[in-house]
Write a protein that holds these residues in place. Structure first.
Motif, PDB file in Angstrom:
ATOM      1  N   GLU A 170       0.732  -1.334   0.205  1.00 43.11           N
ATOM      2  CA  GLU A 170       0.091   0.053  -0.059  1.00 43.11           C
ATOM      3  C   GLU A 170       0.763   1.276   0.106  1.00 43.11           C
ATOM      4  OE1 GLU A 170      -2.710  -0.026   3.124  1.00 43.11           O
ATOM      5  OE2 GLU A 170      -3.957  -1.857   2.302  1.00 43.11           O
ATOM      6  N   VAL A 171       2.068   1.046   0.016  1.00 42.56           N
ATOM      7  CA  VAL A 171       2.963   2.305   0.192  1.00 42.56           C
ATOM      8  C   VAL A 171       3.353   2.739  -1.178  1.00 42.56           C
ATOM      9  CG1 VAL A 171       5.351   3.047   0.868  1.00 42.56           C
ATOM     10  CG2 VAL A 171       4.110   1.473   2.191  1.00 42.56           C
ATOM     11  N   THR A 172       3.236   4.131  -1.461  1.00 43.35           N
ATOM     12  CA  THR A 172       3.515   4.571  -2.799  1.00 43.35           C
ATOM     13  C   THR A 172       4.821   4.799  -3.032  1.00 43.35           C
ATOM     14  OG1 THR A 172       3.304   6.768  -2.173  1.00 43.35           O
ATOM     15  CG2 THR A 172       1.228   5.448  -2.769  1.00 43.35           C
ATOM     16  N   TYR A 173       5.178   5.106  -4.383  1.00 42.31           N
ATOM     17  CA  TYR A 173       6.409   5.698  -4.729  1.00 42.31           C
ATOM     18  C   TYR A 173       7.077   6.852  -4.066  1.00 42.31           C
ATOM     19  CZ  TYR A 173       6.302   2.408  -8.853  1.00 42.31           C
ATOM     20  OH  TYR A 173       6.277   1.167  -9.573  1.00 42.31           O
ATOM     21  N   GLU A 174       6.053   7.709  -3.795  1.00 40.41           N
ATOM     22  CA  GLU A 174       6.456   9.003  -3.158  1.00 40.41           C
ATOM     23  C   GLU A 174       7.303   8.639  -1.714  1.00 40.41           C
ATOM     24  OE1 GLU A 174       2.659  11.137  -2.612  1.00 40.41           O
ATOM     25  OE2 GLU A 174       2.737  11.908  -4.534  1.00 40.41           O
ATOM     26  N   GLU A 175       6.939   7.712  -1.300  1.00 40.07           N
ATOM     27  CA  GLU A 175       7.616   7.194   0.207  1.00 40.07           C
ATOM     28  C   GLU A 175       9.146   6.830  -0.031  1.00 40.07           C
ATOM     29  OE1 GLU A 175       6.522   7.364   3.140  1.00 40.07           O
ATOM     30  OE2 GLU A 175       4.875   8.720   2.502  1.00 40.07           O
ATOM     31  N   ALA A 176       9.421   6.672  -1.470  1.00 36.27           N
ATOM     32  CA  ALA A 176      10.845   6.169  -1.778  1.00 36.27           C
ATOM     33  C   ALA A 176      12.000   6.983  -1.189  1.00 36.27           C
ATOM     34  CB  ALA A 176      11.135   5.898  -3.127  1.00 36.27           C
ATOM     35  N   THR A 177      11.822   8.604  -1.346  1.00 34.69           N
ATOM     36  CA  THR A 177      12.644   9.623  -1.039  1.00 34.69           C
ATOM     37  C   THR A 177      12.535  10.154   0.597  1.00 34.69           C
ATOM     38  OG1 THR A 177      11.434  11.074  -2.076  1.00 34.69           O
ATOM     39  CG2 THR A 177      13.173  10.091  -3.400  1.00 34.69           C
ATOM     40  N   VAL A 178      11.400   9.551   1.066  1.00 38.64           N
ATOM     41  CA  VAL A 178      11.330   9.953   2.427  1.00 38.64           C
ATOM     42  C   VAL A 178      12.293   9.135   3.251  1.00 38.64           C
ATOM     43  CG1 VAL A 178       9.735  10.056   4.628  1.00 38.64           C
ATOM     44  CG2 VAL A 178       8.839  10.338   2.398  1.00 38.64           C
ATOM     45  N   PRO A 179      13.236   9.982   4.231  1.00 35.83           N
ATOM     46  CA  PRO A 179      14.178   9.536   4.765  1.00 35.83           C
ATOM     47  C   PRO A 179      13.962   8.515   5.593  1.00 35.83           C
ATOM     48  CG  PRO A 179      14.894  11.827   4.738  1.00 35.83           C
ATOM     49  CD  PRO A 179      13.081  11.484   4.294  1.00 35.83           C
ATOM     50  N   VAL A 180      14.688   7.260   5.771  1.00 36.59           N
ATOM     51  CA  VAL A 180      14.666   6.349   6.609  1.00 36.59           C
ATOM     52  C   VAL A 180      14.817   6.806   7.982  1.00 36.59           C
ATOM     53  CG1 VAL A 180      14.954   4.395   4.902  1.00 36.59           C
ATOM     54  CG2 VAL A 180      17.093   5.443   5.976  1.00 36.59           C
ATOM     55  N   VAL A 181      14.358   6.260   8.982  1.00 35.32           N
ATOM     56  CA  VAL A 181      14.525   6.806  10.301  1.00 35.32           C
ATOM     57  C   VAL A 181      15.613   6.431  10.907  1.00 35.32           C
ATOM     58  CG1 VAL A 181      13.270   7.263  12.640  1.00 35.32           C
ATOM     59  CG2 VAL A 181      11.985   6.967  10.417  1.00 35.32           C
ATOM     60  N   SER A 182      16.354   7.073  11.575  1.00 34.80           N
ATOM     61  CA  SER A 182      17.647   6.688  12.254  1.00 34.80           C
ATOM     62  C   SER A 182      17.133   6.018  13.727  1.00 34.80           C
ATOM     63  CB  SER A 182      18.479   7.866  12.509  1.00 34.80           C
ATOM     64  OG  SER A 182      19.117   8.430  11.429  1.00 34.80           O
ATOM     65  N   GLY A 183      17.823   5.257  14.148  1.00 36.52           N
ATOM     66  CA  GLY A 183      17.499   4.646  15.336  1.00 36.52           C
ATOM     67  C   GLY A 183      16.618   3.271  15.161  1.00 36.52           C
ATOM     68  N   THR A 184      15.857   3.203  14.018  1.00 34.46           N
ATOM     69  CA  THR A 184      15.193   1.886  13.956  1.00 34.46           C
ATOM     70  C   THR A 184      15.844   0.652  14.048  1.00 34.46           C
ATOM     71  OG1 THR A 184      13.830   3.270  12.014  1.00 34.46           O
ATOM     72  CG2 THR A 184      13.429   1.029  12.091  1.00 34.46           C
ATOM     73  N   LYS A 185      15.141  -0.247  14.582  1.00 34.92           N
ATOM     74  CA  LYS A 185      16.061  -1.411  15.047  1.00 34.92           C
ATOM     75  C   LYS A 185      16.113  -2.375  13.772  1.00 34.92           C
ATOM     76  CE  LYS A 185      16.955  -0.529  19.087  1.00 34.92           C
ATOM     77  NZ  LYS A 185      18.385  -0.140  19.754  1.00 34.92           N
ATOM     78  N   LEU A 186      17.182  -2.960  13.586  1.00 34.70           N
ATOM     79  CA  LEU A 186      17.165  -3.913  12.546  1.00 34.70           C
ATOM     80  C   LEU A 186      17.340  -5.319  12.950  1.00 34.70           C
ATOM     81  CD1 LEU A 186      19.728  -1.942  10.299  1.00 34.70           C
ATOM     82  CD2 LEU A 186      17.056  -2.050  10.112  1.00 34.70           C
ATOM     83  N   GLU A 187      16.745  -6.137  12.277  1.00 33.41           N
ATOM     84  CA  GLU A 187      16.870  -7.777  12.603  1.00 33.41           C
ATOM     85  C   GLU A 187      17.971  -8.327  11.679  1.00 33.41           C
ATOM     86  OE1 GLU A 187      13.112  -9.580  12.697  1.00 33.41           O
ATOM     87  OE2 GLU A 187      12.389  -8.336  14.360  1.00 33.41           O
ATOM     88  N   LYS A 188      18.555  -9.514  12.043  1.00 37.07           N
ATOM     89  CA  LYS A 188      19.382 -10.044  11.099  1.00 37.07           C
ATOM     90  C   LYS A 188      18.698 -10.595   9.944  1.00 37.07           C
ATOM     91  CE  LYS A 188      22.687 -13.896  10.901  1.00 37.07           C
ATOM     92  NZ  LYS A 188      23.245 -15.173  11.360  1.00 37.07           N
ATOM     93  N   PRO A 189      19.159 -10.015   8.632  1.00 38.91           N
ATOM     94  CA  PRO A 189      18.336 -10.248   7.363  1.00 38.91           C
ATOM     95  C   PRO A 189      18.573 -11.768   7.203  1.00 38.91           C
ATOM     96  CG  PRO A 189      20.587  -9.103   7.029  1.00 38.91           C
ATOM     97  CD  PRO A 189      20.303  -9.207   8.487  1.00 38.91           C
ATOM     98  N   GLY A 190      17.711 -12.144   6.330  1.00 40.75           N
ATOM     99  CA  GLY A 190      17.806 -13.480   5.559  1.00 40.75           C
ATOM    100  C   GLY A 190      18.034 -13.135   3.966  1.00 40.75           C
ATOM    101  N   ILE A 191      18.401 -14.480   3.523  1.00 37.71           N
ATOM    102  CA  ILE A 191      18.856 -14.131   1.822  1.00 37.71           C
ATOM    103  C   ILE A 191      17.406 -14.320   1.258  1.00 37.71           C
ATOM    104  CG2 ILE A 191      19.708 -15.330  -0.068  1.00 37.71           C
ATOM    105  CD1 ILE A 191      22.044 -16.419   1.857  1.00 37.71           C
TER     106      ILE A 191
END
Length: 679
Positions: A510-531
């Motif tokens: 549901e997220v539009t292309y306009e959100e692509a350049t909205v800066p990601v938020v510093s401090g957002t927790k990250l989990e270990k990514p999978g392949i």
């Protein structure tokens, strides 16, 4: 070519899958690009409605149901459910997926046909219809076969499918034959009803001039319009279908009620959601038809004329896909050149997103796609695994290990500019139905991300300047965010996982292309990514090629009248010396007789070049009569230790090919004298 205004709701339809067989990759050539188009419109904040359904009427369904001993309704329900489930598994999400046998479609078809009759666009005419005296029935469409009156090739009742490809009206076939009993048919007069297609030539010329979509659809239709347009017979002698008004013995031709299904499914969507179906079919909101290249005539000539005659709105665009090849061979179910979506793809554990990406990125939408397991493997491993997957995984894994969250830092203007220009180009390409161009453009941004990560060497910066390293990582995550939104229409399942990996809790769909350049938020927790994308290994691809090869061989054998043979497992390897121990010679059978105590054994005397014939006992009584054995040239293993079978000594063994229920003695292709050695 796009003529779709961005400020209006859009209705997108797909050519209806025929409910008479399973889904194959050729079907997806239309549905996946359409789904990607819809998702990309939604990503660009455009309101869309996406409808489709099963085409459930026509003679092939009736014929198949009769052969299976079930009703047409039972048959179409089985395949309707199948297609519904396969589309959902492949991420193709319709707002409504009905059937042309729904009451909504029966009612809308009756209303439209009544209006065409009222306005004088449908008229009765006495014509000759193929009739089978043996079956005592009229033979509509595929109940009759013969030769095409235009090119002389074999043809079915409604189309010259093996020759010039022309639509055929009832009564046109030469040398008609009943496809049920295979007996000769004859022509009898009967009243049927015709649609005055010939009256719409001027309208169709103007309509096609303004029609959007792909040029192959418009140009093909223009070629037909410039020729003479003939009226279409729109009734058939069938029990199954939409009844022609006032005639219980006739139903409307399937190409009347099938496209009306688009309208009926839109009505069903409106009833379910409270939407307005008339804004599309009686208003000015655009309609886009995605179809296969083999049904352009119906969608660009017959369907718009019918809509015009009944006072409904026209489609704004017709998007026609190129055809599909399998391993560079013409697609053919009967010859084994087919890949079934469930049993050949999904059931083997392949992710739906891989095939979605392959089908839209292989070539231009209007060109022929070749599905090859090796090319599929190379494209997925090189692009989805090696470029996009590589960037997302190594970037996010580095961020997780070294920061555990999105670090601080400003987004580089160059990165924002690159994202914006990529989105603009992708939106433009999708709006022009250039889905390969959109895929390539999005993948180019992933390549840019890999270069950005590599050139900034964050693995060094983390030791020298953690803040500078954090800025690089944050820019890479911003690029990842943009890539996820750009690839969501193509690979929705994988991008849903990737969206969570960058710490987002919203619905990526549901997220539009306009959100692509909205800066990601510093401090957002990250989990270990999978392949996200796993490399396709040679062993698996070889397995799939073996399955395809076996199917093709079986189909070729069937076509040649040879029954399919189950291939036995190979025995252990031997040395040449082992083979050299076998003394195999050419022999000629002199006498043959049954052994009284056995139903399977024959006693043979075989001339192998010695002074006296050799006695051989062979288990061939179920396959050969003794009389037909005499005089045959055979191959005999002569140094086999003698054994007694039913009290008769056997001094050798004949060589034969065994296919289970069939056995064939091995011989030589040239005349060789008894005693000649086999080497």
């Amino acid at each position: 070519m796009s003529n779709i205004p961005s400020d209006k709701a859009v209705l997108v339809t797909c050519g209806l899958p025929y409910a008479n067989g399973k889904a194959h990759v050729g079907h997806l050539r239309t549905y996946i690009p359409a789904d990607i188009f819809v998702r990309s419109l939604q990503k660009n904040s455009q309101e869309t409605t996406f409808v489709c359904g099963s085409d459930t009427h026509g003679t092939p369904i009736v014929v198949n149901a009769e052969e299976l001993g079930i009703t047409p309704k039972e048959l179409v329900q089985q395949y309707h459910t199948h297609f519904d489930e396969v589309f959902k598994k492949m991420g193709v999400e319709f707002d409504a997926f009905g059937t042309t046998d729904d009451d909504t479609n029966h009612n809308r078809t009756t209303e439209i046909v009544d209006k065409l009759i009222e306005k004088g666009y449908v008229y009765p005419k006495i014509i000759e219809i193929a009739y089978c005296p043996q079956c005592d029935r009229f033979l509509p469409d595929r109940y009759v076969a013969g030769t095409c009156p235009h090119c002389g090739e074999k043809a079915r009742g409604d189309e010259c499918d093996q020759g010039c490809g022309k639509h055929l009206e009832p009564g046109e076939l030469n040398e008609p034959t009943c496809t049920i009993c295979r007996g000769p048919a004859e022509y009898k007069e009967q009243e049927h009803f015709f649609f005055k297609l010939s009256e719409f030539k001027d309208f169709l010329m103007e309509h096609l001039e303004n029609l959007g979509g792909t040029l192959n659809a418009r140009n093909y239709a223009m070629g037909w319009i410039k020729q003479e347009l003939t009226d279409w017979c729109i009734t058939r002698n069938l029990e199954w279908g939409v009844r022609f008004p006032g005639h219980d013995d006739l139903v409307v031709y399937v190409w009347v009620d099938a496209p009306i299904g688009y309208m009926a499914f839109t009505e069903q969507w409106a009833e379910k959601t409270g939407g307005d179906w008339e804004k599309f079919w009686k208003g000015d909101c655009p309609i886009v038809h995605f179809i296969g290249g083999d049904i352009i005539y119906h969608h660009c000539i017959f369907w718009p004329a019918m809509l015009k005659g009944a006072d409904y709105s026209q489609a704004s665009a017709v998007v026609a896909s190129g055809m599909l090849k399998i391993e560079d061979k013409t697609f053919s179910k009967s010859r084994g050149y087919v890949v079934w979506v469930e049993e050949d793809y999904l059931d083997h554990g392949f992710h739906p997103d891989l095939l979605r990406y392959y089908l839209v990125s292989y070539t231009s939408h209007t060109k022929e796609v070749n599905f090859s397991w090796k090319i599929f493997q190379d494209k997925i491993n090189t692009e989805l695994v090696g470029v996009l997957g590589n960037f997302l995984y190594r970037n996010l894994l580095f961020a997780f290990k070294n920061f555990g969250e999105i670090p601080d830092g400003d987004i580089d203007p160059e990165v924002i500019e690159k994202i914006n220009s990529t989105i603009e180009e992708v939106v433009r390409a999708n709006s022009e139905y250039e889905f390969k161009k959109a895929a390539d453009t999005a993948m180019a941004l992933a390549s840019y991300g890999n270069s950005y990560f590599q050139s900034n060497e964050p693995w060094k910066l983390i030791k020298e300047d953690k803040d500078a390293c954090g800025k690089v990582v944050k820019n890479c995550i911003q690029l990842a965010k943009a890539l996820i939104l750009l690839f969501e229409p193509m690979t929705p399942g994988s991008m849903e996982v990737a969206w969570k990996q960058i710490g987002m809790d919203s619905d990526v769909h549901e997220v539009t292309y306009e959100e692509a350049t909205v800066p990601v938020v510093s401090g957002t927790k990250l989990e270990k990514p999978g392949i996200l994308f796993t490399k396709l290994e040679d062993d698996k691809i070889n397995e799939m090629e073996a399955i395809s090869s076996k199917r093709i061989k079986a189909a070729m054998a069937k076509e040649a009248g040879i029954e399919e043979v189950e291939i036995m497992e190979y025995k252990d390897e031997i040395e040449y010396d082992d083979f050299a121990k076998l003394d195999i010679r050419v022999g000629k059978i002199v006498t043959a007789e049954k052994i009284k105590k056995s139903k399977k054994l024959l006693r043979l005397e075989v001339d192998i070049g010695d002074e006296e014939p050799r006695q051989v006992v062979a288990g061939l009584a179920e396959y050969y009569d003794p009389e037909e054995m005499v005089g045959k040239i055979v191959n005999v293993l002569v140094n086999l230790k003698p054994v007694k079978l039913c009290g008769v000594e056997s001094q050798g063994m004949l060589l034969a090919a065994d296919a289970g229920e069939r056995v064939s003695l091995l011989s030589t292709d040239k005349e060789m004298g008894p005693g000649s050695c086999i080497r």
